[in-house]
Design a protein around this motif. Structure first.
Motif, PDB file in Angstrom:
ATOM      1  N   ASN A 100       0.830  -1.212   0.000  1.00  0.00           N
ATOM      2  CA  ASN A 100       0.000   0.000   0.000  1.00  0.00           C
ATOM      3  C   ASN A 100       0.863   1.260   0.000  1.00  0.00           C
ATOM      4  O   ASN A 100       0.515   2.265   0.626  1.00  0.00           O
ATOM      5  N   PHE A 101       1.968   1.204  -0.736  1.00  0.00           N
ATOM      6  CA  PHE A 101       2.922   2.324  -0.760  1.00  0.00           C
ATOM      7  C   PHE A 101       2.285   3.624  -1.217  1.00  0.00           C
ATOM      8  O   PHE A 101       2.721   4.714  -0.851  1.00  0.00           O
ATOM      9  N   GLN A 102       1.229   3.525  -2.037  1.00  0.00           N
ATOM     10  CA  GLN A 102       0.610   4.727  -2.582  1.00  0.00           C
ATOM     11  C   GLN A 102      -0.083   5.581  -1.520  1.00  0.00           C
ATOM     12  O   GLN A 102      -0.307   6.779  -1.739  1.00  0.00           O
ATOM     13  N   ASN A 103      -0.387   5.008  -0.358  1.00  0.00           N
ATOM     14  CA  ASN A 103      -1.007   5.799   0.718  1.00  0.00           C
ATOM     15  C   ASN A 103       0.036   6.632   1.478  1.00  0.00           C
ATOM     16  O   ASN A 103      -0.310   7.627   2.109  1.00  0.00           O
ATOM     17  N   ASN A 104       1.296   6.159   1.469  1.00  0.00           N
ATOM     18  CA  ASN A 104       2.420   6.943   1.994  1.00  0.00           C
ATOM     19  C   ASN A 104       2.306   7.285   3.490  1.00  0.00           C
ATOM     20  O   ASN A 104       2.836   8.290   3.939  1.00  0.00           O
ATOM     21  N   LEU A 105       1.626   6.445   4.273  1.00  0.00           N
ATOM     22  CA  LEU A 105       1.510   6.684   5.711  1.00  0.00           C
ATOM     23  C   LEU A 105       2.700   6.074   6.440  1.00  0.00           C
ATOM     24  O   LEU A 105       3.266   5.071   6.002  1.00  0.00           O
ATOM     25  N   SER A 106       3.063   6.664   7.556  1.00  0.00           N
ATOM     26  CA  SER A 106       4.159   6.142   8.364  1.00  0.00           C
ATOM     27  C   SER A 106       3.981   6.604   9.804  1.00  0.00           C
ATOM     28  O   SER A 106       3.217   7.539  10.079  1.00  0.00           O
ATOM     29  N   ASN A 200      -5.950  -3.711  23.087  1.00  0.00           N
ATOM     30  CA  ASN A 200      -7.380  -3.522  22.943  1.00  0.00           C
ATOM     31  C   ASN A 200      -7.633  -2.180  22.243  1.00  0.00           C
ATOM     32  O   ASN A 200      -8.432  -1.355  22.691  1.00  0.00           O
ATOM     33  N   SER A 201      -6.904  -1.984  21.162  1.00  0.00           N
ATOM     34  CA  SER A 201      -6.989  -0.741  20.379  1.00  0.00           C
ATOM     35  C   SER A 201      -6.395  -1.005  19.004  1.00  0.00           C
ATOM     36  O   SER A 201      -5.525  -1.864  18.845  1.00  0.00           O
ATOM     37  N   ASP A 202      -6.853  -0.244  18.025  1.00  0.00           N
ATOM     38  CA  ASP A 202      -6.298  -0.346  16.679  1.00  0.00           C
ATOM     39  C   ASP A 202      -5.540   0.923  16.306  1.00  0.00           C
ATOM     40  O   ASP A 202      -5.327   1.211  15.130  1.00  0.00           O
ATOM     41  N   TYR A 203      -5.124   1.691  17.340  1.00  0.00           N
ATOM     42  CA  TYR A 203      -4.511   2.988  17.069  1.00  0.00           C
ATOM     43  C   TYR A 203      -3.084   3.104  17.583  1.00  0.00           C
ATOM     44  O   TYR A 203      -2.611   4.222  17.818  1.00  0.00           O
ATOM     45  N   LEU A 204      -2.391   1.982  17.735  1.00  0.00           N
ATOM     46  CA  LEU A 204      -0.968   2.063  18.052  1.00  0.00           C
ATOM     47  C   LEU A 204      -0.240   2.878  16.986  1.00  0.00           C
ATOM     48  O   LEU A 204       0.692   3.625  17.275  1.00  0.00           O
ATOM     49  N   ASP A 205      -0.682   2.744  15.730  1.00  0.00           N
ATOM     50  CA  ASP A 205      -0.068   3.413  14.584  1.00  0.00           C
ATOM     51  C   ASP A 205      -0.866   4.620  14.091  1.00  0.00           C
ATOM     52  O   ASP A 205      -0.549   5.183  13.046  1.00  0.00           O
ATOM     53  N   ASP A 206      -1.955   4.977  14.811  1.00  0.00           N
ATOM     54  CA  ASP A 206      -2.823   6.093  14.430  1.00  0.00           C
ATOM     55  C   ASP A 206      -3.618   5.804  13.157  1.00  0.00           C
ATOM     56  O   ASP A 206      -4.154   6.729  12.536  1.00  0.00           O
ATOM     57  N   VAL A 207      -3.714   4.531  12.777  1.00  0.00           N
ATOM     58  CA  VAL A 207      -4.432   4.152  11.557  1.00  0.00           C
ATOM     59  C   VAL A 207      -5.396   3.017  11.892  1.00  0.00           C
ATOM     60  O   VAL A 207      -4.999   2.024  12.501  1.00  0.00           O
ATOM     61  N   SER A 208      -6.680   3.166  11.452  1.00  0.00           N
ATOM     62  CA  SER A 208      -7.625   2.099  11.763  1.00  0.00           C
ATOM     63  C   SER A 208      -8.715   1.910  10.714  1.00  0.00           C
ATOM     64  O   SER A 208      -8.940   0.802  10.258  1.00  0.00           O
ATOM     65  N   LEU A 225      -1.483  15.335   7.463  1.00  0.00           N
ATOM     66  CA  LEU A 225      -1.037  14.076   8.051  1.00  0.00           C
ATOM     67  C   LEU A 225      -2.086  12.968   7.933  1.00  0.00           C
ATOM     68  O   LEU A 225      -1.760  11.790   8.048  1.00  0.00           O
ATOM     69  N   SER A 226      -3.314  13.348   7.708  1.00  0.00           N
ATOM     70  CA  SER A 226      -4.368  12.356   7.499  1.00  0.00           C
ATOM     71  C   SER A 226      -4.227  11.691   6.133  1.00  0.00           C
ATOM     72  O   SER A 226      -4.357  10.474   5.996  1.00  0.00           O
ATOM     73  N   ARG A 243      -8.350   3.578   4.846  1.00  0.00           N
ATOM     74  CA  ARG A 243      -7.051   4.062   5.350  1.00  0.00           C
ATOM     75  C   ARG A 243      -6.354   2.941   6.113  1.00  0.00           C
ATOM     76  O   ARG A 243      -5.143   2.831   6.130  1.00  0.00           O
ATOM     77  N   GLY A 244      -7.150   2.101   6.778  1.00  0.00           N
ATOM     78  CA  GLY A 244      -6.663   0.934   7.507  1.00  0.00           C
ATOM     79  C   GLY A 244      -7.740  -0.124   7.514  1.00  0.00           C
ATOM     80  O   GLY A 244      -8.633  -0.120   6.667  1.00  0.00           O
ATOM     81  N   SER A 245      -7.670  -1.017   8.478  1.00  0.00           N
ATOM     82  CA  SER A 245      -8.680  -2.060   8.626  1.00  0.00           C
ATOM     83  C   SER A 245      -8.944  -2.287  10.110  1.00  0.00           C
ATOM     84  O   SER A 245      -8.023  -2.601  10.866  1.00  0.00           O
ATOM     85  N   ALA A 246     -10.194  -2.130  10.501  1.00  0.00           N
ATOM     86  CA  ALA A 246     -10.570  -2.311  11.912  1.00  0.00           C
ATOM     87  C   ALA A 246     -10.917  -3.758  12.239  1.00  0.00           C
ATOM     88  O   ALA A 246     -11.354  -4.059  13.347  1.00  0.00           O
TER      89      ALA A 246
END
Length: 280
Positions: A100-106, A200-208, A225-226, A243-246
């Motif tokens: 998913n390199f095209q999303n460019n999130l890190s 118990n969260s999907d936001y360790l990486d700020d993406v969900s 940044l979004s 953006r991610g997968s919950a």
């Protein structure tokens, strides 16, 4: 023939006794009540992230970071101890190394966590086995502080609500793992431990979930940044685009070298006083 069998049985019994005696403590063959024996522990190793910004193991960018732990063990029975640890870990990921390199999130994060649980040793305390495998599990909390680099600076992402969601910064963490310890002296043991920590969260990486409507975000920095696709010449992502997968929550893995030093308990302190040489 009967005599030879008797000698063989005696030799086998001797070998078994020697094997058991190898693990005996400084108190000889006397039984020591294991309850209340305290040990301090320390560990150092690596941490590995598993979440929305990683899609399989990429040998070019594992995103490994350091991990440290300080804790203690409180012996409850021959095989069971209560354990607690304060731990620190760093993990990171960058989608330019993923499909998913095209999303460019890190992101990168350095977090503390605290964990309480139970450890179950294969061999009993009074056996004092030189090598002792064990299983453990527990629960605790961690502080989430994901950051991303933009314009040469690291920015904290949680306050910016990059998905239009204000998530909990102190989620529960459930830990399960396996280890093995090697007794180097009567009190010091060294070993290796592998554990997985399930958030118990999907936001360790700020993406969900999905890209939000930019109008929902607090400022221009949050908008940038979004959706970071335009930074690499991609079209801006439409609201609602994945953006991610919950479906699954984030986790992080520790592989550590551990040291454990047995302080002992009151009974053992009394035993040591009895064996000290008299002063003249």
């Amino acid at each position: 023939m009967k005599g030879k069998c008797t000698v063989l049985i005696v030799l086998l019994m001797g070998c078994l006794q020697f094997s058991f005696a190898q693990g005996r403590s400084e108190f000889g063959n006397r039984y020591i009540n294991p309850f209340g024996v305290v040990s301090v522990t320390a560990g150092v190793g690596v941490a590995y992230y598993m979440g929305d910004l990683s899609d399989g193991i990429n040998m070019k960018h594992l995103g490994l970071g350091p991990s440290f732990s300080l804790g203690g063990l409180y012996r409850l029975t021959e095989h069971i101890s209560a354990r607690g640890e304060l731990r620190f870990y760093q993990v990171s990921a960058d989608q330019k190394y993923s499909k998913n390199f095209q999303n460019n999130l890190s992101f990168k994060t350095f977090n503390p966590d605290i964990n309480l649980g139970i450890q179950a040793d294969l061999f009993s305390f009074n056996r004092q086995a030189p090598i002792n495998p064990y299983l453990f599990g527990g629960a605790g909390m961690t502080l989430l502080n994901p950051k991303a680099k933009i314009d040469g600076e690291w920015v904290s992402l949680a306050p910016l609500t990059t998905e239009g969601v204000k998530y909990k910064r102190l989620p529960l963490v459930f830990t399960a793992g396996i280890g093995v310890s090697y007794k180097t002296t009567e009190r010091l043991s060294l070993g290796v431990e592998l554990c997985n920590n399930f958030l118990n969260s999907d936001y360790l990486d700020d993406v969900s979930t999905v890209y939000p409507n930019p109008d929902q975000l607090p400022n221009d920095l949050a908008i940038r940044l979004s959706d970071r696709a335009p930074e690499i010449g991609e079209q801006p992502r439409q609201p609602g685009f994945n953006r991610g997968s919950a479906k699954s929550k984030d986790s992080y893995l520790f592989l550590q070298v551990k040291a454990s030093y047995m302080i002992g308990n009151r009974m053992q302190a009394l035993e040591r006083r009895k064996t000290r040489c008299p002063k003249f």
